[in-house]
Design an enzyme around this catalytic site. Structure first.
Site, PDB file in Angstrom:
ATOM      1  CG  MET A  29    -118.942  67.750  17.830  1.00  0.00           C
ATOM      2  SD  MET A  29    -120.413  68.009  19.119  1.00  0.00           S
ATOM      3  CE  MET A  29    -120.942  69.656  18.239  1.00  0.00           C
TER       4      MET A  29
ATOM      5  CG  HIS B 222    -115.056  74.282   9.142  1.00  0.00           C
ATOM      6  ND1 HIS B 222    -114.088  74.750   9.848  1.00  0.00           N
ATOM      7  CD2 HIS B 222    -116.284  74.346  10.088  1.00  0.00           C
ATOM      8  CE1 HIS B 222    -114.305  75.069  11.003  1.00  0.00           C
ATOM      9  NE2 HIS B 222    -115.595  74.642  11.281  1.00  0.00           N
ATOM     10  CD  GLU B 223    -109.276  74.844   4.389  1.00  0.00           C
ATOM     11  OE1 GLU B 223    -108.019  75.082   4.989  1.00  0.00           O
ATOM     12  OE2 GLU B 223    -109.165  73.893   3.622  1.00  0.00           O
TER      13      GLU B 223
ATOM     14  CG  HIS C  89    -113.333  70.914  11.786  1.00  0.00           C
ATOM     15  ND1 HIS C  89    -114.247  71.192  11.086  1.00  0.00           N
ATOM     16  CD2 HIS C  89    -113.605  70.888  13.162  1.00  0.00           C
ATOM     17  CE1 HIS C  89    -115.513  71.527  12.236  1.00  0.00           C
ATOM     18  NE2 HIS C  89    -114.670  71.192  13.319  1.00  0.00           N
TER      19      HIS C  89
ATOM     20  CD  GLN D 201    -120.336  69.080  22.657  1.00  0.00           C
ATOM     21  OE1 GLN D 201    -119.616  68.053  22.952  1.00  0.00           O
ATOM     22  NE2 GLN D 201    -120.034  70.208  22.105  1.00  0.00           N
TER      23      GLN D 201
ATOM     24  CE  LYS E 219    -117.322  79.941  15.438  1.00  0.00           C
ATOM     25  NZ  LYS E 219    -117.804  78.812  15.964  1.00  0.00           N
ATOM     26  CG  ASP E 220    -115.676  76.129  19.674  1.00  0.00           C
ATOM     27  OD1 ASP E 220    -116.789  76.649  19.683  1.00  0.00           O
ATOM     28  OD2 ASP E 220    -115.214  75.248  18.775  1.00  0.00           O
TER      29      ASP E 220
ATOM     30  CB  VAL F 246    -110.151  79.251   9.822  1.00  0.00           C
ATOM     31  CG1 VAL F 246    -109.772  79.651   8.445  1.00  0.00           C
ATOM     32  CG2 VAL F 246    -108.815  78.556  10.505  1.00  0.00           C
TER      33      VAL F 246
ATOM     34  CB  SER G 102    -120.092  72.575  11.722  1.00  0.00           C
ATOM     35  OG  SER G 102    -118.700  72.149  11.684  1.00  0.00           O
TER      36      SER G 102
HETATM   37  O1  PAF Z   1    -115.525  71.892  19.534  1.00  0.00           O
HETATM   38  C1  PAF Z   1    -116.263  70.731  19.237  1.00  0.00           C
HETATM   39  O2  PAF Z   1    -116.467  70.512  18.032  1.00  0.00           O
HETATM   40  C2  PAF Z   1    -116.798  69.994  20.406  1.00  0.00           C
HETATM   41  O3  PAF Z   1    -117.243  70.568  21.386  1.00  0.00           O
HETATM   42  C3  PAF Z   1    -115.633  68.880  20.864  1.00  0.00           C
HETATM   43  C4  PAF Z   1    -114.636  69.419  21.343  1.00  0.00           C
HETATM   44  C5  PAF Z   1    -115.346  67.871  19.871  1.00  0.00           C
HETATM   45  C6  PAF Z   1    -116.287  68.006  21.798  1.00  0.00           C
HETATM   46  O4  PAF Z   1    -117.546  67.280  21.615  1.00  0.00           O
END
Ligand code: PAF
Length: 282
Positions: A31, A35-36, A38, A62, A150-151, A177, A187
């Site tokens: 999204m 950051h590091e 990603h 979402q 992280k997620d 991280v 973020s």
């Molecule tokens: O983890 C995220 O940044 C979001 O949930 C994703 C996987 C890009 C879906 O919008």
């Protein structure tokens, strides 16, 4: 130079061409406001694929009512600069109007792993995540897709969706991280005032306390949870949403940590909701 594509048809056509050349494709869904964490996903994709695509889309479906969709941090120019440095091939940055028809009415619901934890506090969140991720998979057609731990729950939900719906993509989890002081990169850390950022360190400290107690032989889930709650309660700026220990893959509740487990935590610091986790017993 990364090619920027904003249109789904163009993105699919570009990927079809690359596939015809026999090239493999890695996708990093994001999204933005990179950051590091990603960038570590991007590096993994670059190592394993001929072509790397980063999608940048703040997915409105979402976010629940009253959540931070409007104020979610955005800076496409900065993101592009970071991605150029990493040698990304394509940035897919569609608008909401491109991705969702005004009468869009089809959604993807994972109905087990999405229910607890963030699914309980953010109803509809994983439905929005699964729907957009499946759409991105269809548009890009990646061989591999990269998600951060992280997620953690998101990762397990997407794995389940891919398995259940026979989506021909390999899901590659990448380690969470942290900043040197322990704060998990997000973020949303951009929202934190300095004193809130200090308080936010309480999340990783609570998780570390659980890991240490587990290493010290404690296996009772209620005892481990109580320990973490005690840590969180020491800072009045921290308002815990949930703190749970569940099976690492199927996210089932555990009374005793007798198999790999995730310690998952969500807490508000001021107006900012943060999540963090660790896996124990691996
Ligand atoms: O983890 C995220 O940044 C979001 O949930 C994703 C996987 C890009 C879906 O919008």
């Amino acid at each position: 130079m990364a090619t920027i594509i904003r249109n789904t048809g163009e993105m699919s056509a570009a990927m079809a061409l690359r596939r015809r050349r026999g090239e493999t494709i890695g996708l990093v869904p994001t999204m933005g406001y990179l950051h590091e964490g990603h960038l570590s996903l991007v590096r993994a994709s670059r190592r394993e694929n001929d072509v790397s695509v980063v999608s940048l889309f703040v997915n409105p479906i979402q976010f629940g009512p009253g959540e931070d969709l409007e104020r979610y941090p955005r800076d496409e120019a900065r993101d592009l600069e970071l991605l150029e440095k990493e040698g990304v091939d394509y940035l897919f940055a569609p608008t909401a109007q491109t991705l969702y028809a005004p009468d869009h009415s089809t959604f993807v619901d994972e109905t087990a792993l999405s229910l607890p934890l963030c699914g309980a506090s953010r109803p509809g969140h994983f439905r929005g995540v699964c729907t957009v991720v499946l759409k991105l998979f269809h548009v890009v057609g990646p061989d591999r897709a990269y998600f951060g731990m992280k997620d953690y729950q998101q990762l397990q939900v997407i794995r389940r969706m891919v398995r259940d719906l026979d989506v021909p993509v390999k899901i590659r989890p990448c380690p969470l991280v942290r900043e040197p002081d322990g704060l998990a990169l997000s973020s949303r850390n951009a929202y934190l005032f300095p004193e809130e950022r200090r308080s936010a360190l309480g999340l990783s400290a609570a998780l570390r306390a659980v890991a240490e107690a587990y290493e010290g032989g404690e296996r009772s889930t209620p005892a481990l949870v109580a320990l973490a709650q005690e840590k969180l309660a020491q800072d009045r700026r921290l308002d815990a949403d949930y703190l749970e220990i569940r099976g690492a893959e199927s996210l089932e509740p555990l009374d005793v940590v007798d198999r790999p487990a995730v310690v998952a935590l969500a807490a508000r610091v001021g107006k900012t909701r943060l999540i963090d986790n660790i896996v124990i017993g691996e």
